[in-house]
Design a protein around this motif. Structure first.
Motif, PDB file in Angstrom:
ATOM      1  N   UNK A  61       0.823  -1.214   0.000  1.00 17.80           N
ATOM      2  CA  UNK A  61       0.000   0.000   0.000  1.00 17.80           C
ATOM      3  C   UNK A  61       0.852   1.256   0.000  1.00 17.80           C
ATOM      4  N   UNK A  62       2.104   1.127   0.480  1.00 18.02           N
ATOM      5  CA  UNK A  62       3.014   2.265   0.551  1.00 18.02           C
ATOM      6  C   UNK A  62       4.306   1.906  -0.160  1.00 18.02           C
ATOM      7  N   UNK A  63       4.753   2.799  -1.037  1.00 16.76           N
ATOM      8  CA  UNK A  63       6.024   2.632  -1.744  1.00 16.76           C
ATOM      9  C   UNK A  63       6.914   3.811  -1.377  1.00 16.76           C
ATOM     10  N   UNK A  64       8.115   3.510  -0.921  1.00 18.53           N
ATOM     11  CA  UNK A  64       9.090   4.535  -0.581  1.00 18.53           C
ATOM     12  C   UNK A  64      10.265   4.427  -1.544  1.00 18.53           C
ATOM     13  N   UNK A  65      10.574   5.524  -2.230  1.00 16.57           N
ATOM     14  CA  UNK A  65      11.731   5.527  -3.114  1.00 16.57           C
ATOM     15  C   UNK A  65      12.784   6.473  -2.563  1.00 16.57           C
ATOM     16  N   UNK A  66      14.053   6.117  -2.771  1.00  9.17           N
ATOM     17  CA  UNK A  66      15.150   7.007  -2.391  1.00  9.17           C
ATOM     18  C   UNK A  66      16.099   7.120  -3.573  1.00  9.17           C
ATOM     19  N   UNK A  67      16.576   8.326  -3.822  1.00  6.57           N
ATOM     20  CA  UNK A  67      17.585   8.526  -4.850  1.00  6.57           C
ATOM     21  C   UNK A  67      17.020   9.063  -6.144  1.00  6.57           C
ATOM     22  N   UNK A  68      17.954   9.554  -6.967  1.00 10.80           N
ATOM     23  CA  UNK A  68      17.590  10.039  -8.294  1.00 10.80           C
ATOM     24  C   UNK A  68      16.965  11.411  -8.312  1.00 10.80           C
TER      25      UNK A  68
END
Length: 415
Positions: A61-68
């Motif tokens: 239900x939750x997506x966490x992205x890091x970077x870019x």
């Protein structure tokens, strides 16, 4: 709650940078009953990022992205997210103001690439990054699932995740279940030995309580988690079981807070008004470094001596040259005198001393690499030992540092 993490950057795929963000996120959300069930590492490639997001939303239900999110051309995450969620790229004046504040504080002139950090997808809600220039972007789908895009710099991710992102996620996805945590920092046991010691207690735990073992060299962090709708009930349950566990383990419990050995020692010294100094050979000042990283260290840390050479041991700390000749620099007689010398030189009540062989060379059959003699001295009382650590030079230094701090904690707890 299921969470997926996507770490983005070519530098991660070639090993130039090691991903620490996903591990940090998992450690800090799991006590609240949330679970990272998927971690993906992708390069700065639009198609790969889109496929990773699709997969993540299938699982969580939750997506966490890091970077870019940097200002250079290879950082494409913002444009990919704009394409994925729709909208157009627009300038957010609040981000511009935030970046201006950060650059003014640093005394740096803004350039056009950094100014472009304020250009964000119109489909996102911006969360200001108070410790960096890349804004945090919150996207929400029609089905209620959320993606939060964060910077890849670990310090920025951990700071803003703690201060803003996680509180916002908990508000967006409230749970009727209250989660209560308690921690014990335990020493003098291996993980298996500790499990055997408390097996009967652990097996008797009710279903709403769970114990986790989180070991590191010289120390095991025991975390007791409780889950229940009734806040008062679960708090009472955790407190009761924690008291039983502390009674079982006795002096092996260094603290009932989630603190590092240096933090535990410093807290004890401040509470009891005990000053501390160090005399370090193989640890090269690392003990003093760990202590002085902590705010408030100046209240009790008087100073230290990095006595790497025998000459400094003799001429500064007052170690007997005859004892060095007879026993070697890596010996109990020498570290005992080093600790006493540190007390005298820095006018402290408590001192810790180390002398050892961190490697990779310098060892012998009698004293192999990893042999470290340690002494903690409080007034005229001492605890000392010869320890044997494994691993790289850095790991041996860290292990010796931890053990020296633990010996000092044991001494001061007897006051």
């Amino acid at each position: 709650m299921k969470v997926s993490v996507i770490v983005i950057g070519d530098e991660l795929l070639i090993g130039q940078v090691v991903d620490t963000n996903s591990g940090w996120i998992a450690r800090h959300i799991s006590p609240y009953g949330w679970e990272v069930n998927d971690v993906q590492t992708v390069g700065d490639n639009a198609d790969e990022i889109r496929r990773s997001i699709d997969r993540a939303f299938e699982l969580s239900s939750v997506v966490l992205t890091t970077g870019g999110l940097g200002p250079t051309k290879d950082d494409i995450t913002k444009s990919v997210l704009c394409d994925y969620f729709g909208g157009e790229m627009v300038t957010d004046n609040s981000v511009t103001e935030n970046v201006n504040r950060i650059f003014a504080r640093r005394g740096i002139k803004m350039n056009p690439l950094t100014a472009a950090q304020a250009i964000v997808p119109s489909s996102c809600r911006v969360i200001q990054n108070r410790v960096g220039t890349a804004p945090i972007m919150w996207f929400e789908r029609e089905d209620g699932k959320v993606l939060v895009s964060m910077p890849g710099v670990p310090f920025e991710t951990s700071t803003m995740m703690s201060e803003a992102v996680f509180p916002a996620l908990r508000e967006r996805f409230p749970s009727p279940v209250h989660i209560e945590h308690a921690v014990l920092m335990v020493t003098d046991y291996t993980e298996s030995g500790l499990a055997m010691k408390i097996s009967a207690w652990e097996e008797s735990l009710p279903e709403h309580l769970h114990l986790a073992y989180l070991p590191k060299p010289g120390l095991i962090r025991l975390r007791l988690d409780g889950h229940h709708e009734d806040v008062a009930f679960i708090r009472g349950e955790v407190a009761r079981e924690l008291a039983v566990l502390k009674d079982i383990l006795g002096p092996a419990v260094l603290a009932d807070e989630d603190l590092t050995p240096a933090e535990i020692l410093l807290k004890e010294c401040i509470e009891k008004g005990v000053t501390i100094s160090t005399a370090e050979s193989c640890t090269g000042g690392n003990i003093a470094h760990e202590l002085t990283l902590i705010p408030g260290a100046s209240e009790v840390v008087n100073g230290g001596v990095v006595s790497y050479s025998n000459g400094v041991k003799v001429n500064v700390l007052g170690v007997s040259a005859a004892d060095i000749d007879a026993n070697g620099a890596v010996s109990i007689p020498v570290v005992r005198q080093m600790a006493a010398g540190a007390q005298r030189v820095a006018s402290s009540r408590l001192a810790v001393a180390t002398s050892g062989i961190a490697g990779p060379g310098g060892g012998s059959e009698e004293k192999p690499v990893g042999t470290v003699c340690i002494c903690a001295r409080l007034d005229d009382k001492e605890l000392y030992e010869t320890a044997h650590f494994n691993g790289s030079r850095a790991r041996i230094i860290d292990s010796a540092t931890t053990r020296a701090l633990i010996l000092a904690i044991k001494l001061i707890k007897e006051l």
